[in-house]
Design an enzyme around this catalytic site. Structure first.
Site, PDB file in Angstrom:
ATOM      1  N   PRO A  99      80.850  28.400   3.785  1.00  0.00           N
ATOM      2  CA  PRO A  99      80.462  27.403   4.780  1.00  0.00           C
ATOM      3  C   PRO A  99      79.777  26.208   4.107  1.00  0.00           C
ATOM      4  O   PRO A  99      79.014  26.385   3.159  1.00  0.00           O
ATOM      5  CB  PRO A  99      79.474  28.151   5.676  1.00  0.00           C
ATOM      6  N   ALA A 102      75.254  24.730   4.102  1.00  0.00           N
ATOM      7  CA  ALA A 102      74.623  25.945   4.611  1.00  0.00           C
ATOM      8  C   ALA A 102      73.704  26.585   3.587  1.00  0.00           C
ATOM      9  O   ALA A 102      73.197  27.680   3.797  1.00  0.00           O
ATOM     10  CB  ALA A 102      75.716  26.936   5.028  1.00  0.00           C
ATOM     11  N   LEU A 104      74.686  27.643   0.679  1.00  0.00           N
ATOM     12  CA  LEU A 104      75.427  28.688  -0.037  1.00  0.00           C
ATOM     13  C   LEU A 104      76.191  28.154  -1.247  1.00  0.00           C
ATOM     14  O   LEU A 104      77.056  28.840  -1.802  1.00  0.00           O
ATOM     15  CB  LEU A 104      76.386  29.404   0.917  1.00  0.00           C
ATOM     16  N   GLY A 105      75.894  26.933  -1.639  1.00  0.00           N
ATOM     17  CA  GLY A 105      76.481  26.410  -2.882  1.00  0.00           C
ATOM     18  C   GLY A 105      77.930  25.984  -2.769  1.00  0.00           C
ATOM     19  O   GLY A 105      78.644  25.958  -3.777  1.00  0.00           O
ATOM     20  N   SER A 106      78.368  25.630  -1.560  1.00  0.00           N
ATOM     21  CA  SER A 106      79.782  25.296  -1.380  1.00  0.00           C
ATOM     22  C   SER A 106      80.224  24.116  -2.248  1.00  0.00           C
ATOM     23  O   SER A 106      81.283  24.158  -2.885  1.00  0.00           O
ATOM     24  CB  SER A 106      80.058  25.073   0.112  1.00  0.00           C
ATOM     25  N   ALA A 109      80.536  25.211  -5.868  1.00  0.00           N
ATOM     26  CA  ALA A 109      81.652  26.139  -6.078  1.00  0.00           C
ATOM     27  C   ALA A 109      82.987  25.394  -6.076  1.00  0.00           C
ATOM     28  O   ALA A 109      83.874  25.686  -6.893  1.00  0.00           O
ATOM     29  CB  ALA A 109      81.643  27.227  -5.004  1.00  0.00           C
ATOM     30  N   ASP A 150      72.180  25.302  -8.655  1.00  0.00           N
ATOM     31  CA  ASP A 150      73.439  25.643  -7.977  1.00  0.00           C
ATOM     32  C   ASP A 150      74.611  25.702  -8.961  1.00  0.00           C
ATOM     33  O   ASP A 150      75.347  26.684  -9.012  1.00  0.00           O
ATOM     34  CB  ASP A 150      73.778  24.608  -6.883  1.00  0.00           C
TER      35      ASP A 150
HETATM   36  O1  PMV Z   1      70.782  23.730  -0.233  1.00  0.00           O
HETATM   37  P1  PMV Z   1      71.285  24.148  -1.563  1.00  0.00           P
HETATM   38  O2  PMV Z   1      71.965  25.446  -1.565  1.00  0.00           O
HETATM   39  O3  PMV Z   1      72.072  23.114  -2.248  1.00  0.00           O
HETATM   40  O4  PMV Z   1      69.998  24.449  -2.497  1.00  0.00           O
HETATM   41  C1  PMV Z   1      69.093  23.452  -2.801  1.00  0.00           C
HETATM   42  C2  PMV Z   1      67.980  24.013  -3.627  1.00  0.00           C
HETATM   43  C3  PMV Z   1      66.825  23.031  -3.791  1.00  0.00           C
HETATM   44  O5  PMV Z   1      65.871  23.691  -4.623  1.00  0.00           O
HETATM   45  C4  PMV Z   1      66.181  22.721  -2.463  1.00  0.00           C
HETATM   46  C5  PMV Z   1      67.267  21.747  -4.453  1.00  0.00           C
HETATM   47  C6  PMV Z   1      67.664  21.886  -5.897  1.00  0.00           C
HETATM   48  O6  PMV Z   1      68.330  20.960  -6.394  1.00  0.00           O
HETATM   49  O7  PMV Z   1      67.278  22.858  -6.562  1.00  0.00           O
END
Ligand code: PMV
Length: 312
Positions: A99, A102, A104-106, A109, A150
Site C-alpha cells: 500500500p 502507509a 510500509l516502504g512502498s 521498494a 527505508d
Molecule cells: O513513512 P515511512 O515508511 O517512509 O518512514 C519514515 C521514517 C521517518 O523516520 C519518519 C523518516 C526517515 O526518513 O527516516
C-alpha cells in the site's frame, strides 16, 4: 523478460529520531512486494525506453518524463551507474502490492525493484550498497530529508540496526516475533510529518533532543531484546516508543484506537510505524494469538491487515 522485486518494511523502533542521528531498527515485510519487469524491444532504436506504472498513472517515454518522476529517476540513475550511455530499447512495467503512503516502504521498494531489473537487463551486478545508495537519491524526492532507513532495509531484505551516515548493520533475531500490521486507512504524509517534527524541534530543541535521546536508549534495549528472543521486553519497548511518538506529535486517533484494540486482546506491545499521522500500526503478538488480535483490529476499523514474522 527480466523480473526483479523488493519487499515492504516496518520500522520496529526509532522512526523520526533516526532523522536526527539516533539509531532505529527496521525489518523487511516479505508478505508484500514491489516488482519491475524489463522487456527488450530490439525493434526500436537504442535508448527508446518506455515506462509504465499503472498505480501512479505513469505511461511515458523516459526522455519525456518529468525529472522528478520517481520511476524515471530510478531508471536514469541506474543507467548512469551501469555506464549505459546508449542502452538497448526496453519497456519497464512497475507494479506493487505494498500500500502506498502507509509507512510500509512502498516508494523505496518500487525503486529497488527498478534498479535491480534495469541493472540485470544490462548485465551489471550492482552491489547492495550501491543499489541502496541509488534508491536513497530517489527517496529524497519522496521525503525531502530521508534518513536512509527505508532504502537500506528494503535493499538488504534483513533486519537492520541503522544510524544515519554509517554503514548499515544487519543482525539476526534470537527468536521468532510475530507482528500484525493494521492499516488505519488514513494516508501517512511522511514529508508533512517530518516537516512538523522539524518545526517542533526548532521551537524546543532541548525538549525534543531529550526525547530523541530517550528513544535512542530504547532502541539499544530493543536490539538486545530482539537478539535475545525476548518478545515481552520488545513489546514493552514498543509501547513506550508509541508514547514518545505521541509526545512528538505524530500519532492520531486512528493509530491509538488500533494500538489499544491490539493490546486489549493480548498484544505484547503496539505502535505506529513509519512517518505516522496515519498509515500503519504494528502489534507484536504472542504465538497462537494473531487471529484474535487481527479480529480485534478489524472490528476497530483496520482497512487492511498483514501478518508477518521476524525469525532467526
Ligand atoms: O513513512 P515511512 O515508511 O517512509 O518512514 C519514515 C521514517 C521517518 O523516520 C519518519 C523518516 C526517515 O526518513 O527516516
Amino acid at each position: 523478460m527480466i523480473r526483479a522485486s523488493a519487499p515492504g518494511k516496518i520500522i520496529l523502533l526509532g522512526e523520526h529520531a533516526v532523522v536526527y542521528g539516533r539509531p532505529a531498527i527496521a525489518v523487511p515485510v516479505h508478505q508484500v512486494h514491489a516488482s519491475a519487469e524489463v522487456t527488450a524491444k530490439p525493434e526500436r532504436a537504442a535508448g527508446e525506453i518506455y515506462l509504465e506504472a499503472p498505480a501512479t498513472a505513469t505511461h511515458v517515454w523516459l526522455h519525456q518524463a518529468d525529472p522528478e518522476e520517481p520511476v524515471a529517476l530510478a531508471v536514469r540513475l541506474t543507467l548512469e551507474a551501469c555506464h549505459a550511455t546508449d542502452p538497448p530499447a526496453f519497456d519497464l512495467l512497475v507494479s506493487s502490492e505494498i500500500p502506498m503512503a502507509a509507512g510500509l516502504g512502498s516508494g523505496a521498494a518500487v525503486s529497488v525493484a527498478v534498479v535491480r531489473a534495469v541493472s540485470q537487463f544490462l548485465n551489471v551486478d550492482l552491489p547492495l550498497a550501491e543499489q541502496s545508495n541509488l534508491v536513497y537519491q530517489v527517496e529524497k524526492i519522496h521525503h525531502g530529508t530521508p534518513s536512509g532507513i527505508d532504502n537500506t532495509v528494503v535493499t538488504y531484505g534483513s533486519p537492520v540496526y541503522f544510524v544515519r551516515g554509517r554503514p548499515p548493520s544487519t543482525f539476526h533475531p534470537g527468536g521468532r516475533f510475530r507482528f500484525v500490521i493494521g492499516d488505519t486507512g488514513r494516508p501517512s504524509p511522511t514529508a508533512e510529518a517530518v516537516r512538523q517534527v522539524r518545526e517542533s524541534h526548532a521551537a524546543d530543541p532541548a525538549g525534543f533532543d531529550a526525547l530523541f535521546d530517550e528513544i535512542s536508549r530504547l532502541v539499544e534495549q530493543g536490539k538486545a531484546a530482539l537478539e535475545a528472543g525476548d518478545a515481552p521486553a520488545l513489546g514493552h519497548l514498543m509501547d513506550r516508543n508509541q508514547e514518545q511518538l505521541a509526545a512528538i506529535g505524530v500519532s492520531c486517533d486512528e493509530l491509538e484506537r488500533l494500538a489499544q484494540a491490539a493490546r486489549a486482546q493480548g498484544a505484547l506491545g503496539a505502535k505506529l510505524s513509519g512517518g505516522g499521522l496515519g498509515g500503519n500500526m504494528i502489534a507484536l503478538t504472542p504465538a497462537g494469538m494473531t487471529a484474535r488480535v487481527s479480529d480485534a483490529l478489524e472490528a476497530a476499523g483496520a482497512a487492511r491487515l498483514i501478518v508477518t514474522e521476524v525469525a532467526p
